[in-house]
Scaffold this motif. Structure first.
Motif, PDB file in Angstrom:
ATOM      1  N   ASN A 173       1.264   2.088   5.247  1.00 44.78           N
ATOM      2  CA  ASN A 173       0.197   1.356   5.931  1.00 44.78           C
ATOM      3  C   ASN A 173      -0.283   0.159   5.119  1.00 44.78           C
ATOM      4  O   ASN A 173      -0.804  -0.813   5.680  1.00 44.78           O
ATOM      5  N   LEU A 174      -0.108   0.233   3.807  1.00 45.89           N
ATOM      6  CA  LEU A 174      -0.588  -0.817   2.907  1.00 45.89           C
ATOM      7  C   LEU A 174       0.531  -1.750   2.455  1.00 45.89           C
ATOM      8  O   LEU A 174       0.372  -2.489   1.482  1.00 45.89           O
ATOM      9  N   ARG A 175       1.652  -1.749   3.161  1.00 44.88           N
ATOM     10  CA  ARG A 175       2.811  -2.515   2.710  1.00 44.88           C
ATOM     11  C   ARG A 175       2.529  -4.025   2.647  1.00 44.88           C
ATOM     12  O   ARG A 175       3.200  -4.749   1.904  1.00 44.88           O
ATOM     13  N   ASN A 176       1.561  -4.509   3.432  1.00 42.57           N
ATOM     14  CA  ASN A 176       1.230  -5.938   3.397  1.00 42.57           C
ATOM     15  C   ASN A 176      -0.058  -6.216   2.631  1.00 42.57           C
ATOM     16  O   ASN A 176      -0.551  -7.354   2.646  1.00 42.57           O
ATOM     17  N   ALA A 177      -0.598  -5.211   1.981  1.00 39.24           N
ATOM     18  CA  ALA A 177      -1.854  -5.387   1.257  1.00 39.24           C
ATOM     19  C   ALA A 177      -1.630  -6.120  -0.059  1.00 39.24           C
ATOM     20  O   ALA A 177      -0.582  -5.990  -0.688  1.00 39.24           O
ATOM     21  N   ARG A 178      -2.627  -6.873  -0.470  1.00 35.97           N
ATOM     22  CA  ARG A 178      -2.563  -7.529  -1.769  1.00 35.97           C
ATOM     23  C   ARG A 178      -2.862  -6.495  -2.851  1.00 35.97           C
ATOM     24  O   ARG A 178      -3.514  -5.495  -2.613  1.00 35.97           O
ATOM     25  N   GLY A 179      -2.341  -6.755  -4.044  1.00 25.76           N
ATOM     26  CA  GLY A 179      -2.644  -5.885  -5.164  1.00 25.76           C
ATOM     27  C   GLY A 179      -1.650  -4.759  -5.340  1.00 25.76           C
ATOM     28  O   GLY A 179      -0.572  -4.731  -4.748  1.00 25.76           O
TER      29      GLY A 179
END
Length: 370
Positions: A173-179
């Protein structure tokens, strides 16, 4: 060389419970973390802190003398304004508390309460700190269900620098999240559970066998027809085996206002006050089944292999669903089906398999924070 300083911005007893193993893991590395508290929950905080061997908060972002439990959405704007006002007025003091030797300090937030995005905002924008999010990446797929939790999670994800995600699903779900995104393999609740599940039971006259229910979320109790339906189903089921219904003050007031107090008695459908975590979890572990709308409790049931009905329209943790944990979609017929079949749903306990808090603390150590 001075070590970086880590501060937790937390606001609820559930956050304190789930962050306690991380706090103690950091402490064992020689860093004394700080707790800055937004006071979403107040009434049982001192008891929970004592149970978990945590210190009193270093800072109350709502002045302690003004703090009270948030019990309705209408109270949130005033609470949020107070939290941000305190953080802004004390920003020099809070920044000074986070000073370290050339490396950026760290603020940690947890989960999906109102404190999650506000704590992230305070850490990032007001205090100019890096921010980590424990139990990050859960998604139900709908902003409106559950509201406001899904929105809180999405806002926080846009702000934080480190995402500690409890499974591969949340990582995706966080594959495009920064960091930085870290798979902790499980929810930190499983570490907190080890402290509690074998504790003594603290209810007199407890039936030998019983079901356990706790329904408290706004999306359910605000819908009188759905809340009434669930309680009436549980009342009927309690004729076969007693059910303990754990209710806080807001649920008791709702029950009174809807004229539903007559559903409860002292023998079958037994209303009980909510209990502190280290007192409540031994009760959960000994129940035959659980009916809840709590995402945290459903995760704990999953790890225990305990039959559980999640009485919600959607869940942000579908990876827990299966034979043991069932999503009712807030439908009475699905709740009844669970109650008719729970005997066949007990699964394997995972309590000793995962150690997510260790993964979090090890990651922070590798990054130089503890």
């Amino acid at each position: 060389m001075a070590l970086p300083v880590i501060s937790f911005i937390l606001g609820t007893t559930a956050e304190l419970i789930k962050i306690a193993p991380v706090y103690h893991g950091i402490l064992e590395r020689g860093v004394r973390p700080k707790i800055w508290f937004t006071a979403q929950h107040v009434d049982e905080v001192s008891d929970v802190l004592a149970d978990l061997n945590l210190p009193e908060p270093d800072v109350w972002l709502v002045p302690k003398e003004k703090a009270h439990n948030l019990e309705s959405p209408a109270q949130v704007p005033g609470w949020a304004a107070q939290v941000l006002r305190t953080a802004w007025s004390r920003r020099a003091e809070l920044k000074a508390a986070l000073v370290e030797d050339g490396r950026p300090p760290l603020v940690l937030v947890h989960g999906d309460t109102f404190t999650t995005p506000y704590g992230s905002l305070i850490g990032k924008r007001i205090l100019k700190s890096r921010v980590g999010h424990v139990e990050a990446g859960a998604r139900s797929g709908s902003i409106m269900s559950p509201l406001p939790e899904e929105l809180n999670r999405k806002i926080a994800a846009k702000i934080v620098d480190m995402h500690f995600a409890p499974s591969a699903r949340e990582v995706d779900n966080l594959r495009n999240a920064r960091g930085v995104v870290v798979d902790t393999e499980a929810n930190t609740a499983i570490d907190a559970m080890r402290l509690a599940i074998n504790g003594p039971l603290d209810i007199e006259g407890l039936p030998e066998k019983f079901g356990l229910a706790t329904l408290h979320r706004f999306e359910l109790v605000s819908r009188a027809d759905k809340y009434r339906e669930a309680l009436e189903i549980l009342r009927e089921q309690s004729k076969q085996m007693p059910i303990l219904y754990m209710a806080g003050a807001p649920e008791r007031e709702k029950i009174r206002s809807l004229g539903l107090a007559n559903l409860f008695d002292e023998k079958n459908f037994i209303i009980q006050p909510k209990m502190r975590y280290l007192k409540f979890l031994p009760l959960v572990a000994r129940a035959e089944y659980v009916v809840t709308d709590s995402g945290g409790l459903s995760a704990e049931c999953y790890y225990l292999g305990l039959p559980c009905a999640v009485h919600r329209e959607r869940t942000e943790t579908p990876q827990h669903l299966g034979e043991t944990v069932v999503l009712t979609e807030m439908r009475g017929d699905k709740l009844q089906n669970f109650l008719d079949t729970y005997q066949n749903r007990r699964g394997e306990s995972w309590v000793d398999k995962f150690h997510p808090s260790e993964i979090i603390v090890d990651t922070l150590a590798r990054l130089g924070y503890c």
